[in-house]
Design a protein around this motif. Sequence first.
Motif, short mmCIF file in Angstrom:
data_model
loop_
_atom_site.label_atom_id
_atom_site.label_comp_id
_atom_site.label_asym_id
_atom_site.label_seq_id
_atom_site.Cartn_x
_atom_site.Cartn_y
_atom_site.Cartn_z
N LEU A 82 0.89 -1.12 0.05
CA LEU A 82 -0.04 0.01 -0.01
C LEU A 82 0.85 1.12 0.09
O LEU A 82 0.81 2.09 -0.71
N PHE A 83 1.89 1.56 0.76
CA PHE A 83 2.96 2.43 0.84
C PHE A 83 3.55 2.57 -0.58
O PHE A 83 3.59 3.67 -0.89
N ARG A 84 3.86 1.62 -1.02
CA ARG A 84 4.65 1.74 -2.34
C ARG A 84 3.64 2.38 -3.54
O ARG A 84 4.12 3.08 -4.31
N GLU A 85 2.18 1.95 -3.37
CA GLU A 85 1.50 2.34 -4.31
C GLU A 85 1.04 3.93 -4.31
O GLU A 85 1.03 4.56 -5.21
N LEU A 86 0.91 4.11 -2.91
CA LEU A 86 0.87 5.64 -2.56
C LEU A 86 1.81 6.48 -2.95
O LEU A 86 1.48 7.67 -3.62
N VAL A 87 3.06 5.89 -2.64
CA VAL A 87 4.27 7.06 -2.96
C VAL A 87 4.11 7.16 -4.58
O VAL A 87 4.53 8.29 -4.94
N GLU A 88 3.99 6.17 -5.40
CA GLU A 88 3.89 6.13 -6.71
C GLU A 88 2.91 7.28 -7.20
O GLU A 88 3.07 8.05 -8.35
N ILE A 89 1.82 7.18 -6.59
CA ILE A 89 0.71 8.38 -6.90
C ILE A 89 1.10 9.76 -6.56
O ILE A 89 1.02 10.59 -7.33
N SER A 90 2.09 9.87 -5.48
CA SER A 90 2.30 11.07 -5.09
C SER A 90 3.53 11.38 -6.13
O SER A 90 3.52 12.66 -6.58
N ALA A 144 -8.47 0.27 3.23
CA ALA A 144 -7.46 1.53 3.24
C ALA A 144 -7.41 2.11 1.77
O ALA A 144 -7.53 3.33 2.05
N VAL A 145 -7.63 1.57 0.71
CA VAL A 145 -7.66 2.07 -0.58
C VAL A 145 -8.85 3.11 -0.74
O VAL A 145 -8.84 3.88 -1.37
N HIS A 146 -9.99 2.20 -0.26
CA HIS A 146 -11.28 3.23 -0.45
C HIS A 146 -11.29 4.52 0.78
O HIS A 146 -11.75 5.36 0.05
N THR A 147 -10.71 4.25 1.89
CA THR A 147 -10.48 5.32 2.61
C THR A 147 -9.65 6.56 2.12
O THR A 147 -10.06 7.66 2.07
N PHE A 148 -8.62 6.16 1.34
CA PHE A 148 -7.62 7.09 0.56
C PHE A 148 -8.45 7.56 -0.49
O PHE A 148 -8.41 9.02 -0.63
N GLU A 149 -9.11 6.72 -1.11
CA GLU A 149 -9.99 7.54 -2.20
C GLU A 149 -10.86 8.51 -1.83
O GLU A 149 -11.08 9.70 -2.28
N GLN A 150 -11.62 8.30 -0.69
CA GLN A 150 -12.50 9.29 -0.06
C GLN A 150 -11.85 10.38 0.51
O GLN A 150 -12.57 11.64 0.43
N LEU A 151 -10.81 10.18 1.01
CA LEU A 151 -9.90 11.57 1.61
C LEU A 151 -9.61 12.42 0.58
O LEU A 151 -9.70 13.58 0.59
N VAL A 152 -8.88 11.99 -0.55
CA VAL A 152 -8.46 12.75 -1.73
C VAL A 152 -9.67 13.48 -2.28
O VAL A 152 -9.70 14.60 -2.65
N VAL A 182 -2.26 14.79 -1.69
CA VAL A 182 -2.09 13.33 -1.78
C VAL A 182 -1.09 12.88 -0.28
O VAL A 182 -1.55 11.69 -0.15
N GLN A 183 0.01 13.51 -0.27
CA GLN A 183 0.88 13.15 0.92
C GLN A 183 -0.02 13.17 2.19
O GLN A 183 0.32 12.19 2.80
N ARG A 184 -0.69 14.14 2.39
CA ARG A 184 -1.44 14.36 3.58
C ARG A 184 -2.54 13.06 3.83
O ARG A 184 -2.58 12.56 4.99
N CYS A 185 -3.13 12.84 2.79
CA CYS A 185 -4.00 11.80 2.87
C CYS A 185 -3.27 10.27 3.08
O CYS A 185 -3.84 9.46 3.62
#
Length: 857
Positions: free
Chosen positions: A365-373, A444-452, A468-471
């Motif tokens: 999850l962390f690696r994929e979110l970093v890629e989006i950042s 976790a992915v769904h929560t990240f989507e909602q926050l963004v 994106v980084q804060r979310c």
Amino acid sequence: MGDVISSNLDEGKREMITARTSAVMAEFGRFYEQQYAVALFNSVRFEIEGGGNVQTQLLHRKDPLKNKSIFSGGLFQYLEESKKWRSRFLYVGDSYNIALYESKAAHDRGLHSKGVINCAGYRALTSMEEYLELLNNSLSDPKAKVASAPFLKCPTQFPLILWHPYARHYYFCVMTEKEQTKWHAVFQDCVRHTNNGLSEESKVSTPAFTDALRLYRQAKGHYGTWDLMCGNQAQILANLVMETLHPELRNLIVPRLKGKLQQRQKDWMLISDAVYRQVLSQTRTQHEALVQVCEVERPRLDAALRTDMDQIITSKEHVSGKIRASVSPRVEQLVRSKVQPYIHSILEALMEPTSRGFSEVRDILFRELVEISKNSVNDGSREKLGENMDKLSMLAFHPVKMQSCYEKMETLNLEGLQQRCDVSSPSVFIQRAQILMRQQMDDAVHTFEQLVHQSLEGNSGEDLCKTVQRCQDRVLKKYDYDSSTVRKKFFREALLQIIIPYMLKQLSPSCSTELPNFKELIFEDFSRFILVENIFEELVLQSVSKDIMMAVKEAAVQRRHNLYRDSMVLTNSDLNLHLLGENTIDWAGHSEGVKGERQGGEMANRKRKQIVSMIQLDGMPFLYESCQEVPGVDGIPEENEGQVGQDLATEKSLRPVEHVPIEKGPPSPDSINQIRDLINPVLEFVNTGEKDDSQLTNGMFPLEEGDEVKHITSVMETVPRESPEKADTKLDTTSSEQTLEEQQRVSAIESAIHQIEIAIQEDPSDHLSDGAVDSDGELAQTSTNSSPHRHDDSGFQSPANENIEEAEPQPITDDEVVDTDLVMLTLVEGVKTCIDLDVKASEKNPEIETTADRVLL
């Protein structure tokens, strides 16, 4: 095949199977009706008294796979009817059932499938040796002759087998190891999903079914976990019938089978599948009738419960006190001597692989979110963010991406417990933990989507990367808390599933004769809601629950496996987050903005999006009719396996290559070889400024061995070397001198080239090889060594062909050159004049491109 089944399953045996199934269903139905009333009582009591679970930090969505499919692709299947391998197109939808089609075109046209595989109870295998081992365990005969030929001749060395203890087996094969790995991950996910157990949405029928099944097996002397409690209710009941019927039929039919061991095994599999299908059809019908009877009775029972709830609760507590006083000493003695010493060792065996699996989920999850950042930094547009988020939304349901998490749990070893505590195998706990990993990833992915999504709507002018980084930071913190809570709950449930059956088995001989005496303490009107067997099991559970809770709390305090105490994080700490919706965000439609809103109806009906990329790409031939026509490995485009830190996008565009300053051209030729290179150029270079797919990465045209060119085409084009402002200033001051010198240079160059052409054309046969072609012919075709496009295994394609090999120019040997000294005498003066004028012009005006810059020598 039909003769084997019909001759061994005559009318008498089929009637015996029907009678045995009916007997099992009748006995199970008695337990089910009793437990249905008890489950209804517990449901109504919970509704009246209230209660709830700890509030989770992450959000949960109800239908994550809406308008999605898991996987589809082509492979080869062995058909037992024709005993041949045929090409098949397999489609795995959101139900995780595998549909088999004759071709991809048949699926696209909406034709009926050749069959559907429900993977409940199956095992996905990748080797024939493992399959034969399971086959020999189910049917072995030391006196039988072993055939010299293999059981099944697979056309490739990459088989895929779906094995079931009772039902039909399925045989597939693919061309490469990468395909086998991907298909195996998909098959395992299908098995894992269908084995996940019954739906928890039904608060009455599901508890009634599971309790009735457990009590039925305990009455037969089977305590502990059961591997075949998988699938829907009808499938579980069919497995329950086959558990006793299958060995009896095997002893009755197998001795009558003829042939060698392998042929007898094949015949027995066909017979077993026919029996299983007959039993499954009967259990499905009778279970539906049983549920219908209980549902008709439910309104009357519900009314009686709500009227006399207080009296029923008081009566149950009175009976519980009497039973506790009678059996409590024996229960406590058993807990102290044979349970407490083993709780910590069992818990440690469960915690190690489970915690590593959940830690792997967090890392992915962390690696994929970093890629989006990173992508938001490189391309800060919301359209690009929408594309990345749309691909991230299905990460939890990507079998290949999640495979590394699932593999961590495969190392669970309960050796020693399987004999002591009657644990059949650890597969029940492994699959349950893997399902929880997938659920936590999706939450976790769904929560990240909602926050963004919430941040983008509220702060349109804020920097996208910071948002994106804060979310990301918020989601990872919430995941740490929720994963700790989920794991602790899993540990408690697993310990209870291991310990409680063991205690019941130890206490049953001494307590089973005393329990019927307590039925006299229950009023007849309440006898349907209060059962002494259930009260006894509740007392056993309460006796060991305290020790289990203490063991889990001690593990949480040690923080060895990143477990947190629940009191460390306040529940409902993020009220605004829980006000968000539960539905999945349509990032594809959201990124299109107004256009997506206008075409909302059309987009809602668009083709289902596939989570995992297809192995067999569109446009590739896949019309094989037998194993003789299986293509070679090079005929199927391969996909790279998921790489660490790879972007979620299935495709990435090439970034524009930055312009590098052009180096100063080479000096005048000082040797014979350099002059020969001028006379016999190897390549034609046309600087048109347009990209040609036939060129190599350095802009050259590849040549076959022995090929040369007849002409050198030079395109005059001025390329500024400095900034436009400086170039304009210098050009204004030297425009008159530049015009005169430019005319002299052009005249000298044309004269030199003219002399070269005359020299070459004097005797073409002496200077050109037989394989030479015209510069406008086939010379521009790419080399066969040029690397093809590669595709990412996990549905994310790599940015570009990063390893394209460059074809070097073919050198001209001395044998191929005919007395070039005669030509050199004619050309040397023209060449030197050209180079001298070129150098003088470049010294006066550096930004003007030299002859060496225009013509590839």
